[in-house]
Each structure stands twice: as C-alpha cells, then as structure tokens.
Design a protein around this motif. Structure first.
Motif, PDB file in Angstrom:
ATOM      1  N   GLN A   7      -8.450   2.847  -0.925  1.00  0.00           N
ATOM      2  CA  GLN A   7      -7.964   2.933   0.347  1.00  0.00           C
ATOM      3  C   GLN A   7      -9.493   2.133   1.102  1.00  0.00           C
ATOM      4  O   GLN A   7      -9.972   1.985   2.480  1.00  0.00           O
TER       5      GLN A   7
ATOM      6  N   GLN B 137      -6.637  -3.480   0.796  1.00  0.00           N
ATOM      7  CA  GLN B 137      -6.527  -2.423   0.254  1.00  0.00           C
ATOM      8  C   GLN B 137      -5.052  -2.550  -1.317  1.00  0.00           C
ATOM      9  O   GLN B 137      -4.274  -2.728  -1.071  1.00  0.00           O
TER      10      GLN B 137
ATOM     11  N   GLU C  41     -13.022   0.630   5.309  1.00  0.00           N
ATOM     12  CA  GLU C  41     -11.651   0.489   4.882  1.00  0.00           C
ATOM     13  C   GLU C  41     -11.523  -0.643   4.656  1.00  0.00           C
ATOM     14  O   GLU C  41     -12.806  -1.323   4.563  1.00  0.00           O
TER      15      GLU C  41
ATOM     16  N   GLY D 125     -10.765   6.089  -2.973  1.00  0.00           N
ATOM     17  CA  GLY D 125      -9.277   6.768  -2.000  1.00  0.00           C
ATOM     18  C   GLY D 125      -8.206   7.684  -2.760  1.00  0.00           C
ATOM     19  O   GLY D 125      -8.626   7.905  -3.858  1.00  0.00           O
TER      20      GLY D 125
ATOM     21  N   PHE E  13       0.567  -1.016  -0.150  1.00  0.00           N
ATOM     22  CA  PHE E  13       0.363  -0.006  -0.191  1.00  0.00           C
ATOM     23  C   PHE E  13       0.720   1.223  -0.121  1.00  0.00           C
ATOM     24  O   PHE E  13       1.633   1.629  -0.652  1.00  0.00           O
TER      25      PHE E  13
END
Length: 892
Positions: free
Chosen positions: A208, A223, A219, A170, A102
């Motif tokens: 995200q 991700q 969330e 995100g 990420f």
C-alpha cells in the motif's frame, strides 16, 4: 480426501478462472534478488514487477513456488524432523496483483477459495489484520460475516510487511485455522499463540505504501497484492491432521524410506524417516535447479542437507546408499507438477549416490571419533571446539551435523572453540600460500574469499542475473568506489560470468546498477582469483559510479559466450576425433577456446597427412550433425576415469568433477558405452552438438617437440572460411579454365614446368658466371698468394644456393687452390669459399668466409674446411671482402 496435488491444482485453476496467469515456479536459485541464497517465497520472482523495474504482459498471476529455507537468515534446518511443520523445502501457493486489484478483491478471493473451493469450515477460521487497517477489517466483516472477536488486530510487525528499510510496504491480513481444543495453544496475539491449536494457513500482503529513509510513507500509485499459502499446512488440515508429515505426499516418502530400510514408519526411527523425506525433496529440487554439492556457498548448504539425511539413514541401519533409491517415489509424487524433477532424475540419483557412497566411507570413523571424545568428558560437558573442528576438517562433518548428532545425546558444542580452530587453520593456509612465490598484492583476493566465501557461479544455467557488490579493487587494493572513467575489479556474491580456466577465456559483458540502469560498467574480462574461489570482473566504468553493497544486474555478452561455447564443445569432439584417427597416445597439451577460434595442442610426433586432416574434420562435423544432447554429470575423478573420461591438461581436480559427454557412436565398448566424447571439464558448453553449427580446420603445425597444434573455426566463422575457400577455388578455376579434379592436374603440371624452368635458368646463370659473361665483374681472376692459387669474383643474377655448385666447378678449373665468390642478391650479399682437398690440412674455407663476412656487414659464417658459407647486408663491399680473404692467404 483431497491430495496435495489436488489442492495445488484447485488453487491454480481457481485463480486462472479469476483472470490470473499461471506462472511456473522460478528456480530455487534467485536470478533477481542477490540478497537471497534460495527462493523462500512466491514473490521472489516478481520482485522487479512490484518495484516497477520490470513489466510483463499480465497484471495478475498465480503460482506454486518451490522454496528452500536452509541457509542465511531463513534457516529451518535444525528443527526439521523434530517438529510438525518445519521443512527445508516447501511449496508456497500465491496470487499476485501488479497494480490491478487490491483489498476489496483479494479478501473475497481468499474467502471463496478457502471456504468453497477447498471446503474448509467457516466456523474453524479466524483472521488477523494490522491494528490500524480498518478497511481490511470492514471487508472481512462484509464478505465473511466474521464477528469482531474473530478479527484480531495485531499491532506488531507480524502484520506489517516491508521489503526493506525503504521501498514498498504495507499491512497484512492472515487466515488461521483452529485445530480444536485437543491441542494446546491460543489465538494469535495471545500468550499461548505459539501452540499447535491455531495455525496460520494464508497471509495476504497489501503493498500500500512506499517508505522513505526518514520513516515517512506515501501511498503507492500502483497498489499491489502478494499472498502466500503453505500447501503443506492446508493439506494437513484438509486431511484431518495438524502434522505436515502425515499428509499424503510426505507419508508416501516416509513409507518409501521405511520400506527401503525394513523399518516401521512410526516406530523408533520416526524422526529419521521425517528428516529423510524432507531432505529428499530439498536436495532433489536443488540439484534439478543446477546446484551441486561443494565446499562453498549454495553447494555447501546442499551438501549439509544431504549429509544430514545420510546420517539419519545410517541411524536407521541402512547398509548401502539409500537416498538415490527414494528419488523415483518423489518423481511419482511431484514430477507432473514440476517437470524439471523428472528431466533431472538421472542426475539427481547419480549425485545422491555418489555423495552418500563417499560420505558413508567416513561416517563410521567420524562417529567413532565423536564417541571417543565424549567418553572422556563429564556427562553435561560440551564437546570441545577443537574436536568438532577435527570432525569437520578430517571427515567433512559440518558443525551443524555434529550438533545434530549431539542433540540426540543432550549435548552441545563449544562453538567459540570451533571458530578459533577454523581461524587458526586459515592462518596456516595463508602462511603456506605466502611462501609459494605468488605476488603479495594478491592477498586481497584471499582476504575476500575468507570474508565472503566463494562466488556462486550461475553461468551454467543463465547468462543474466542479479548480484550484490562485495568489493571493488583498484591497483591491488580495496576501494570504496569506482567512478566513471576508472578501471578496476568488481566482485559480486554471485555471477553468470565465467572466469578464465581450462583453456576457456573469461566472459565479457556489462554490469548495471539496479537503482539506475544508466550507470553501467563494461566487463572486459573475468578471472578466478583467491585460489579460484573468487570470480573477479575486470571493468571500465562507462557512466555513474559503483560502491560496495550496490545491487547490480549482470549480463554476459550473449553472442560472444555462444561462440566460446561452440568452440569449447568442438574442442572435445576434435580431441576424440584425433584419438580415433591417430591412436590412444594423443593427449591434450594445451588449448584455447576464444570467441573467434579454437586452438588445440596434442601429443603426436609427426605432421598430419591431408587424408588424416580430412578424416578428422569429417568426423567432427558428423557428430555435430547428430545434434545429440551435451550431458553433464558430477562424479569422483576415479569414477570419471573409469568411464574413460579424458582429463584436461594442466587442470587440478578436487573430490568431485564435472563430466561432459557428447556424441553417440554406432557401437561402444567399455564403461563409457557408445558415448563418443567423455571429458572432465568445468567449462561452458552448447546444449546440443548441432549448436556448434560447423567445423573447419585452418592449420596444423608443430608447437614444440612431440607436440602438434591444430587451429579451427566453428559456426558462422567456419562457414565464412569455407565460403572463402570456395571463392578462391572458383577464381583459380577461371584462370586455369579447368574445373573440379582437372584443377589439381593442371596446377601440378604448371608446378613441374615451373621447376624445370627454374633449373634451366639456374644452370644458365652458372654457365654465364663460369664464362665471365656480362655482369659478372669482368670474369674470374686467378692469382697466386703465398704459393696458393686464389680465384675471387663478385657475381650478380645468381642466388646464394647457386654458389656451392659454382665453387666446385671453379675448384675443378684451377686444380689446386682456393675460391671465393660473392653474389649480389638485391643489395645483400651471399658469400661462399672453397679449398681443394690437397690444401685443407693448412687452409680452411671457414677462415676465408669469416674474414670476408664482416666487410659485407655480416657476422659469423661456417661450414667445413673445404666448403663454407656466410652472408652480409651490403653487397657493394665485395671488393673489401675479397681483400680481407687475401690477407688470410698472405698470413697477415
């Protein structure tokens, strides 16, 4: 200097070292996003990975994705050639993580690649982050050592990415390059941000959250990372310019255009060269990915791009078609990175040359009409919409091409007037159709074609795709929903399903809702509706329900399509084999290409001999074994016929046709060279002739006057047919105790013996009948009625065909008179009557038969005055039939 090809390799190889799979670019026509006309970013091919619908054996990927923005909401066409960075075609470099790493890994990757691998000076870079993304800002400070004034917080959607109103979303972080104060403009977020000084080169999207309909977010469990770097912009800054068209690749194409037109690349025609260079890339890659110029959908966008480039070539003074002569330079520049470009080079060149040749024929007249219309207008007046529509309708000028021509003159078009003229033409076309005798309830398909345009057919290249439902039809009317157990039609914006045409049956398969693949519809047929513009899937909803706007996965029955393809390609080989064996008069008069067999009707007056059939079957199989590629080209019908292409019976052809070629002869004459089969055909075909497998003729019969019909099998069905023949032959050999050629002579001898025995038996039956032996009704009785001898008898053990010979023998026996015989043929009756020549002027055998037949349960009967025949269903009524004939003799 780092070339564009160097930059691409550096990017991909860097991420390969970081554990990423180098994934080839997906086609420009999206297979998994029905909302897109063309792939416009690197993440398109990974959409289902991000949403969790699909999994692969890697969790990190990197690509150089070819993209086109020239239609729909992503349309940069009008700006191309007039700005430094707008393109219809561009390459997007990207790295992707599917639930693996990420922000803490993605940002360092980006910084290391940009500053170390590519060598871009750190002091010329700044970044943006979403205003609440403190995590990303902190990572930039730690990794890059950027001060706060070079980490700009953006509160708008420019730095927050969403796939749609709901689903993954995100924040973003973007990397900008400062080209220096010699260019006007300010940093992102400032009033001068649209200037040319600060240019975005890379966008990193952090998937995200998941967003819901009520606007809340959570969330994501996995991700992910999605990035996009425009290779043209990076190449420009690394090569010391902020102009994408000054980069090595674009410069090579521009100079090729200048060379071919004997003009200066940076002279008065600078804009024209830029348009040509850009449009050369987009048109070539689109053709390589299976898009062909047409009047609808993606093909229409391609044609618009092509014709826009061709007009700019015309303005440069090019007297002959130009675009196809530039393709070799494009292949030299990009063919190594994109092999499909090299593989399709011949098709690209031919398609461009054809389109430009046709367009140049009308270009001068169209531009003259435009000048004539403008000459009568005030200098600041817009071109009337009716005039723009005439250019479109008569000369094939899309509206945007007219707008582009007027832009150089500082003029505009009355677009509302253009739309009104277009609507009026559609109304007239609808009125003409309504008078053609077609069923009125079919108007729903024309409404759909007018509303949504033509269905994009993807089935030449794929048998699976995603689409969006445009309409649901039941009982001739649009409905909101089709539910489980219901039948109807589903229309999507694009489809891999072939609609029945040209003798090829429609595809079957399945349609599933993407949101829930348990909701499934079985496609039982596919038809072309609305003058062939709409592909309609006839469905039964097995489970769930389907509504308009649903995103769906479409899957053709692969096995069925494969057998249809094989039968269709075999039909082409069969057609040519018939022409070779029988002569050039052979022409198709109908066909059927189904999954289980093929049928071919052709003009020929006589039945084919066993030797001719054997030759035809042998020739077709020989070309199957060649295993040569089946090639498809696009050209005008006249050019296709000039090559010797055979047209399909009953098909109507437009300005362009698909020409399917297969097989190679040892030698060849004429425009077609040594190509064996060349036909105009819109159907689906095998990739190579060897894919047909095998070919077996099963029958040859008369279809109608002057038309013969052949039926045949291919592939496994042909092999099964041949195995069945072998099994039957083996059984016959066993019964005859003979093998090979001996079987033929043995069977012939048996048949001769059988015919001799049949003749002997027939003669014995006739002798028995003449002698009045047992079973013959007690013998023939002769009586005199109204001065005429009459012999009547019912018989058994003889057939109807024996009666005429017996009649003649009885006539000889009585000398003068009439004879009536009725044979019992298993309960049914055959009847015959005869009259000696001396009485036919006043008595007819036909009258005797027609009197007897009704009593036997029959009708009619006929012949000559001296001999007539008939039949009936009930031989037990023979006595009544004889009495009816006697009544005729008696004058009753």
């Amino acid at each position: 200097m780092q070339s564009l090809n160097d930059i691409r390799s550096t990017f991909l190889n860097y991420f390969k070292r970081q554990g990423h799979e180098i994934v080839p670019s997906s086609p420009l026509v999206p297979r998994n996003d029905p909302t897109l006309m063309f792939a416009n970013s690197g993440m398109v091919q990974f959409k289902n990975l991000f949403t969790g619908v699909e999994t692969r054996d890697y969790s990190r990927a990197t690509t150089a994705q070819k993209c086109v923005r020239a239609g729909g909401k992503h349309n940069d066409l009008d700006n191309v050639g007039y700005t430094a960075r707008h393109h219809t075609f561009f390459e997007m470099l990207g790295n992707f993580s599917f639930g693996d790493y990420f922000k803490s890994e993605a940002i360092p990757f980006a910084w290391e690649l940009v500053t170390k691998e590519l060598g871009i000076p750190k002091d010329r870079l700044l970044v943006t982050v979403y205003h609440t993304d403190d995590e990303a800002a902190d990572i930039w400070k730690k990794v890059a050592g950027l001060p706060d004034d070079r980490i700009i917080r953006i509160p708008t959607a420019d730095n927050f990415w969403q796939m749609g109103p709901t689903g993954p979303c995100g924040p973003c972080t973007e990397i900008f390059f400062d080209h220096g104060d010699k260019f006007w403009g300010g940093p992102p977020g400032s009033p001068e941000e649209d200037g040319d000084r600060f240019i975005e080169i890379w966008n990193l999207v952090f998937m995200q959250y998941e967003q819901f309909e009520d606007g809340t977010r959570r969330e994501l469990d996995a991700q992910s990372i999605d990035t996009g770097m425009g290779i043209e912009r990076v190449a420009a800054l690394l090569q010391g310019t902020n102009d994408n068209y000054a980069t090595d690749l674009m410069r090579a194409l521009i100079e090729a255009s200048a060379h071919q037109t004997s003009s200066e690349p940076d002279g008065p025609g600078k804009t024209h060269h830029r348009v040509i260079a850009d449009h050369l890339r987009s048109t070539s890659f689109l053709i390589a990915d299976g898009v062909m110029p047409s009047n609808d959908g993606r093909g229409y966008v391609l044609r618009r791009i092509m014709r826009r480039a061709m007009r700019h070539a015309h303005l440069l003074g090019a007297q002959d078609p130009l675009m196809h002569r530039l393709v070799p330079e494009l292949v030299r520049q990009m063919g190594e990175a994109y092999p499909e470009l090299r593989q399709a080079q011949a098709l690209i060149e031919e398609t461009l040359k054809l389109e430009e040749t046709r367009f140049r024929q009308t270009l001068d007249r169209g531009l003259k009409l435009l000048d004539d219309e403008l000459s009568g207008l005030p200098e600041d007046a817009a071109l009337p919409g009716e005039a723009a529509f005439k250019l479109y309708d008569t000369y094939g000028f899309p509206l945007d091409l007219t707008q582009d021509a007027l832009r150089e003159k500082g003029r505009t078009v009355d677009t509302e007037g253009f739309d009104s003229a277009m609507a009026e033409q559609k109304a007239k076309a609808r009125a003409a159709w309504a008078g053609s005798g077609e069923s009125a309830d079919l108007s729903v398909w024309f409404d759909l074609a007018d509303q949504h345009g033509a269905t994009d057919f993807l089935g030449y290249d794929t048998e699976t795709a995603e689409g969006q439902i445009l309409a649901l039809i039941r009982d001739g009317e649009q409905v909101e929903e089709l539910k489980s157990g219901e039948q109807g039609w589903i229309v999507t914006n694009q489809t891999p399903f072939y609609g029945e045409a040209g003798g090829q049956v429609g595809d079957t398969g399945w349609i599933r809702r993407l949101e829930n693949e348990d909701e499934i519809a079985t496609v039982t047929d596919t038809q072309k509706m609305g003058a062939g513009r709409i592909y309609a899937h006839n469905v039964t909803i097995d489970q769930g329900s389907f509504r308009a706007s649903d995103a769906v996965a479409l899957e053709v029955d692969h096995g069925r399509r494969a057998t249809i393809r094989a039968n269709h390609s075999a039909t082409h080989l069969l057609h040519e084999a018939l022409r070779e064996a029988l002569g050039d008069h052979v022409a198709q008069r109908g066909s059927l290409n189904a999954p289980d067999r093929l049928r071919f009707d052709f003009s020929h007056s006589a039945a084919l001999s066993p030797e001719e059939l054997a030759r035809i079957e042998r020739d077709v199989n020989a070309f199957i074994r060649q295993n040569t590629p089946v090639e498809t080209r696009i050209m005008t019908p006249d050019d296709a016929r000039g090559l010797g292409a055979q047209a399909l019976f009953g098909e109507k052809y437009g300005d362009e046709v698909r020409v399917v070629s297969m097989g190679q002869k040892a030698t060849g004459k004429g425009a077609g060279g040594n190509t064996y089969s060349i036909e105009l055909c819109g159907g689906t075909h095998v990739a190579r002739t060897g894919d047909i497998g095998a070919f077996a003729l099963t029958s040859e019969t008369a279809s109608s006057a002057g038309v013969r019909r052949i039926e045949a099998l291919t592939g496994e069905a042909a092999l099964a047919e041949l195995r069945g023949r072998d099994t039957a032959l083996a059984q016959i050999e066993g019964m005859l105790k003979a093998t090979g050629p001996e079987v033929v002579s043995r069977v012939k001898a048996m048949m001769d013996e059988r015919r001799a025995l049949q003749n002997e038996v027939a003669q014995l039956r006739r002798d028995l009948a003449m002698s009045g032996g047992a079973g013959q009704g007690g013998g023939a009785e002769t009586r005199e009625i109204n001065g005429v001898k009459f012999l009547a008898q019912s018989l058994s053990g003889v057939s109807g065909k024996d009666l005429p010979a017996l009649i003649d023998q009885f006539k000889d026996q009585i000398g003068s008179g009439a004879v009536l015989l009725i044979a019992d043929t298993g309960g049914k009756a055959a009847v015959a009557a005869g009259v000696t020549p001396d009485l036919t002027d006043r008595l007819s055998a036909v009258d005797l038969v027609r009197a007897a037949v009704p009593e036997l349960g029959g009708k009619g009967g006929g012949g000559r005055p001296d001999m007539a025949q008939g039949g009936g269903a009930d031989a037990s009524k023979a006595e009544a039939a004889i009495k009816a004939a006697e009544a005729v003799l008696g004058g009753d």
